[in-house]
Design a protein around this motif. Structure first.
Motif, mmCIF file in Angstrom:
data_model
loop_
_atom_site.group_PDB
_atom_site.id
_atom_site.type_symbol
_atom_site.label_atom_id
_atom_site.label_comp_id
_atom_site.label_asym_id
_atom_site.label_seq_id
_atom_site.Cartn_x
_atom_site.Cartn_y
_atom_site.Cartn_z
ATOM 1 N N ASN A 122 -4.545 5.011 -20.401
ATOM 2 C CA ASN A 122 -5.174 4.237 -21.469
ATOM 3 C C ASN A 122 -6.045 3.140 -20.859
ATOM 4 O OD1 ASN A 122 -5.649 2.320 -23.644
ATOM 5 N ND2 ASN A 122 -4.012 3.374 -24.764
ATOM 6 N N GLU A 123 -7.278 3.041 -21.357
ATOM 7 C CA GLU A 123 -8.246 2.081 -20.817
ATOM 8 C C GLU A 123 -7.740 0.641 -20.906
ATOM 9 O OE1 GLU A 123 -11.743 1.802 -18.796
ATOM 10 O OE2 GLU A 123 -11.603 3.576 -20.077
ATOM 11 N N LYS A 124 -6.837 0.357 -21.838
ATOM 12 C CA LYS A 124 -6.376 -1.023 -22.007
ATOM 13 C C LYS A 124 -5.637 -1.520 -20.758
ATOM 14 C CE LYS A 124 -1.828 -0.164 -24.142
ATOM 15 N NZ LYS A 124 -0.966 -0.404 -25.323
ATOM 16 N N HIS A 125 -4.988 -0.607 -20.039
ATOM 17 C CA HIS A 125 -4.285 -1.017 -18.830
ATOM 18 C C HIS A 125 -5.273 -1.452 -17.753
ATOM 19 C CE1 HIS A 125 -0.535 0.150 -20.531
ATOM 20 N NE2 HIS A 125 -0.809 1.447 -20.546
ATOM 21 N N LEU A 126 -6.391 -0.756 -17.663
ATOM 22 C CA LEU A 126 -7.413 -1.117 -16.684
ATOM 23 C C LEU A 126 -8.083 -2.431 -17.060
ATOM 24 C CD1 LEU A 126 -9.021 2.421 -16.234
ATOM 25 C CD2 LEU A 126 -7.199 1.352 -14.877
ATOM 26 N N THR A 127 -8.230 -2.661 -18.365
ATOM 27 C CA THR A 127 -8.791 -3.932 -18.829
ATOM 28 C C THR A 127 -7.873 -5.082 -18.451
ATOM 29 O OG1 THR A 127 -9.899 -2.838 -20.687
ATOM 30 C CG2 THR A 127 -9.570 -5.225 -20.859
ATOM 31 N N LYS A 128 -6.572 -4.880 -18.622
ATOM 32 C CA LYS A 128 -5.609 -5.924 -18.261
ATOM 33 C C LYS A 128 -5.635 -6.192 -16.758
ATOM 34 C CE LYS A 128 -2.344 -5.158 -22.028
ATOM 35 N NZ LYS A 128 -0.970 -4.737 -22.393
ATOM 36 N N LEU A 129 -5.785 -5.134 -15.972
ATOM 37 C CA LEU A 129 -5.869 -5.314 -14.528
ATOM 38 C C LEU A 129 -7.114 -6.130 -14.180
ATOM 39 C CD1 LEU A 129 -4.963 -4.804 -11.644
ATOM 40 C CD2 LEU A 129 -6.138 -2.585 -11.728
ATOM 41 N N HIS A 130 -8.214 -5.829 -14.831
ATOM 42 C CA HIS A 130 -9.448 -6.571 -14.551
ATOM 43 C C HIS A 130 -9.296 -8.043 -14.919
ATOM 44 C CE1 HIS A 130 -13.725 -7.825 -15.500
ATOM 45 N NE2 HIS A 130 -13.740 -7.550 -14.216
ATOM 46 N N ILE A 131 -8.688 -8.320 -16.052
ATOM 47 C CA ILE A 131 -8.466 -9.711 -16.466
ATOM 48 C C ILE A 131 -7.605 -10.436 -15.434
ATOM 49 C CG2 ILE A 131 -7.326 -11.160 -18.198
ATOM 50 C CD1 ILE A 131 -8.180 -9.051 -20.296
ATOM 51 N N ALA A 132 -6.552 -9.747 -14.965
ATOM 52 C CA ALA A 132 -5.674 -10.353 -13.953
ATOM 53 C C ALA A 132 -6.429 -10.613 -12.658
ATOM 54 C CB ALA A 132 -4.470 -9.448 -13.706
ATOM 55 N N LEU A 133 -7.311 -9.682 -12.275
ATOM 56 C CA LEU A 133 -8.089 -9.844 -11.046
ATOM 57 C C LEU A 133 -9.071 -10.997 -11.150
ATOM 58 C CD1 LEU A 133 -8.848 -6.109 -10.158
ATOM 59 C CD2 LEU A 133 -7.390 -7.695 -8.877
ATOM 60 N N CYS A 134 -9.598 -11.230 -12.338
ATOM 61 C CA CYS A 134 -10.572 -12.311 -12.516
ATOM 62 C C CYS A 134 -9.942 -13.680 -12.303
ATOM 63 C CB CYS A 134 -11.196 -12.232 -13.907
ATOM 64 S SG CYS A 134 -12.372 -10.870 -14.083
ATOM 65 N N SER A 135 -8.646 -13.784 -12.505
ATOM 66 C CA SER A 135 -7.972 -15.066 -12.290
ATOM 67 C C SER A 135 -7.200 -15.103 -10.969
ATOM 68 C CB SER A 135 -7.011 -15.355 -13.452
ATOM 69 O OG SER A 135 -6.006 -14.356 -13.526
ATOM 70 N N LEU A 136 -7.270 -14.010 -10.222
ATOM 71 C CA LEU A 136 -6.526 -13.924 -8.952
ATOM 72 C C LEU A 136 -7.298 -14.600 -7.823
ATOM 73 C CD1 LEU A 136 -4.185 -12.669 -7.254
ATOM 74 C CD2 LEU A 136 -5.675 -10.679 -6.930
ATOM 75 N N THR A 137 -6.646 -15.489 -7.126
ATOM 76 C CA THR A 137 -7.235 -16.113 -5.944
ATOM 77 C C THR A 137 -6.223 -16.069 -4.802
ATOM 78 O OG1 THR A 137 -6.461 -18.323 -6.609
ATOM 79 C CG2 THR A 137 -8.692 -17.691 -7.274
ATOM 80 N N VAL A 138 -6.729 -15.953 -3.603
ATOM 81 C CA VAL A 138 -5.892 -15.984 -2.400
ATOM 82 C C VAL A 138 -6.494 -17.014 -1.456
ATOM 83 C CG1 VAL A 138 -4.997 -14.694 -0.439
ATOM 84 C CG2 VAL A 138 -5.266 -13.552 -2.647
ATOM 85 N N THR A 139 -5.686 -17.961 -1.020
ATOM 86 C CA THR A 139 -6.139 -18.981 -0.074
ATOM 87 C C THR A 139 -5.465 -18.758 1.271
ATOM 88 O OG1 THR A 139 -4.372 -20.548 -0.610
ATOM 89 C CG2 THR A 139 -6.349 -20.615 -1.991
ATOM 90 N N LYS A 140 -5.994 -19.401 2.285
ATOM 91 C CA LYS A 140 -5.407 -19.251 3.624
ATOM 92 C C LYS A 140 -3.969 -19.752 3.654
ATOM 93 C CE LYS A 140 -9.820 -19.451 6.063
ATOM 94 N NZ LYS A 140 -10.678 -20.177 7.032
ATOM 95 N N SER A 141 -3.678 -20.763 2.857
ATOM 96 C CA SER A 141 -2.308 -21.293 2.839
ATOM 97 C C SER A 141 -1.328 -20.328 2.179
ATOM 98 C CB SER A 141 -2.276 -22.645 2.120
ATOM 99 O OG SER A 141 -2.705 -22.509 0.777
ATOM 100 N N ASP A 142 -1.840 -19.343 1.421
ATOM 101 C CA ASP A 142 -0.958 -18.344 0.815
ATOM 102 C C ASP A 142 -0.409 -17.369 1.858
ATOM 103 O OD1 ASP A 142 -1.202 -19.197 -1.860
ATOM 104 O OD2 ASP A 142 -3.075 -18.081 -2.115
ATOM 105 N N LEU A 143 -1.163 -17.162 2.926
ATOM 106 C CA LEU A 143 -0.775 -16.170 3.926
ATOM 107 C C LEU A 143 0.403 -16.670 4.759
ATOM 108 C CD1 LEU A 143 -3.508 -15.087 3.005
ATOM 109 C CD2 LEU A 143 -4.026 -14.527 5.382
ATOM 110 N N PRO A 144 1.276 -15.775 5.203
ATOM 111 C CA PRO A 144 2.430 -16.179 6.021
ATOM 112 C C PRO A 144 2.023 -16.413 7.474
ATOM 113 C CG PRO A 144 2.460 -13.817 5.731
ATOM 114 C CD PRO A 144 1.300 -14.323 4.900
ATOM 115 N N LEU A 145 0.862 -17.051 7.661
ATOM 116 C CA LEU A 145 0.306 -17.318 8.986
ATOM 117 C C LEU A 145 -0.294 -18.726 8.985
ATOM 118 C CD1 LEU A 145 -1.690 -13.964 9.338
ATOM 119 C CD2 LEU A 145 0.500 -14.469 10.444
#
Length: 328
Positions: free
Chosen positions: A245-268
């Motif tokens: 169902n396309e709605k699942h892909l839409t939800k994934l896209h919405i989640a990706l739009c708010s997803l950020t990864v910073t250097k401090s997030d990494l276990p390094l």
């Protein structure tokens, strides 16, 4: 409906599902025999008897052992001109030879039924595969290379360690961590650019995602043994995507739009040593010991929370694949 940040509950014993893997955990007992002939296929050495939780712990330990801070800092202080070029280049959509023939071939694949509770695992697995493929696509400027199978398989924690049970954010952190650990050039900004590419691909809907999955399938099928990941993972993703169902892909896209990864997030400790180098300091043996200790601590914390060349003759490869597929 489901929450992307919902932590999937893994079995607490060594049941059938706890040592399963592949698309929607639909495979078991496949890799042990194959590893005898292709020991480099996985980083996980005993896939059919290693429980899901243990795979994650082993993978974190392996990443921290293989991460090369000196190489990362060289790339940080003296960035290669090529890396700057590939970061600034607009996204290059994949080109798939004989796409219609490939779709016809995939149409013969059995569709695995997805239970409602398995959807987060499948979607986060999709993220993991797409990040690895899109990294290589940008890294090679859309051309691919003889190393593409290796690069994709190393960057995907799913393909290298058969991981599962992650949130979307944790999957992204793992992808970034592996991308500053294994490729020739290790650059955090390149990872961020790939995440941007991924948002665009998922935002383009089924046709855009399928194009990338077909590109991944085509890339792996040309390799002597990485094509086996197509059988266990990619082929079924390609088929499932056409029915989801396309709605699942839409939800994934919405989640990706708010997803950020910073250097401090990494276990390094990336920023710690970047700042040291920017200040004109040098890594000493004691610094390296501190890094080692911090890495061990980080590994323990993660373990606790997880309880929480292409072949010149392509026809030859495809024929060999057909013979081996018959035995799986």
């Amino acid at each position: 409906d489901f929450e992307w940040e919902w932590e999937q509950e893994l079995p607490k014993d060594n049941s059938h599902s706890d040592v399963s893997y592949g698309f929607a955990n639909s495979h078991q007992g496949v890799f042990s025999r194959l590893l005898q002939e292709y020991p480099d296929l996985l980083d996980l050495t005993d896939p059919d008897s290693t429980p899901s939780r243990e795979r994650m712990v082993l993978m974190l330990e392996d990443m921290q052992h293989k991460f090369d801070m000196e190489q990362y800092l060289i790339d940080y202080m003296e960035p290669n001109e090529y890396v700057g070029d590939i970061i600034s280049t607009p996204f290059i959509p994949p080109t798939i030879p004989n796409e219609q023939e490939l779709l016809l071939e995939l149409s013969k694949t059995r569709v695995v039924k997805i239970e409602r509770g398995e959807m987060p695992m499948v979607m986060i697995g999709l993220f993991d595969l797409l990040f690895a493929y899109l990294f290589d696509l940008r890294y090679t400027q859309g051309q691919g290379s003889v190393e593409s199978g290796w690069t994709i398989s190393r960057l995907s924690s799913q393909l290298s360690w058969l991981t599962q049970g992650l949130t979307l954010h944790k999957a992204a952190i793992l992808s970034f961590t592996r991308a500053v650990t294994f490729p020739l050039y290790r650059n955090f900004d390149l990872c961020t650019k790939v995440l941007e590419d991924l948002r665009g691909v998922v935002g383009g809907g089924k046709s855009s995602i399928l194009s990338s999955l077909l590109g991944l399938y085509h890339t792996l099928r040309l390799h002597e043994f990485y094509y086996l990941h197509n059988i266990v993972f990619v082929k079924q993703y390609c088929v499932w995507l056409q029915y989801v169902n396309e709605k699942h892909l839409t939800k994934l896209h919405i989640a990706l739009c708010s997803l950020t990864v910073t250097k401090s997030d990494l276990p390094l400790p990336l920023r710690q040593f970047e700042q040291l180098m920017e200040a004109g300091g040098e890594m000493t043996s004691s610094d390296e010991e501190v890094t080692s200790c911090e890495e061990e601590d980080s590994s323990s914390e993660e373990a606790s929370s997880s309880e929480l060349s292409s072949c010149e003759n392509e026809t030859c490869i495809v024929e060999k694949q057909s013979e081996e597929v018959e035995t799986l």
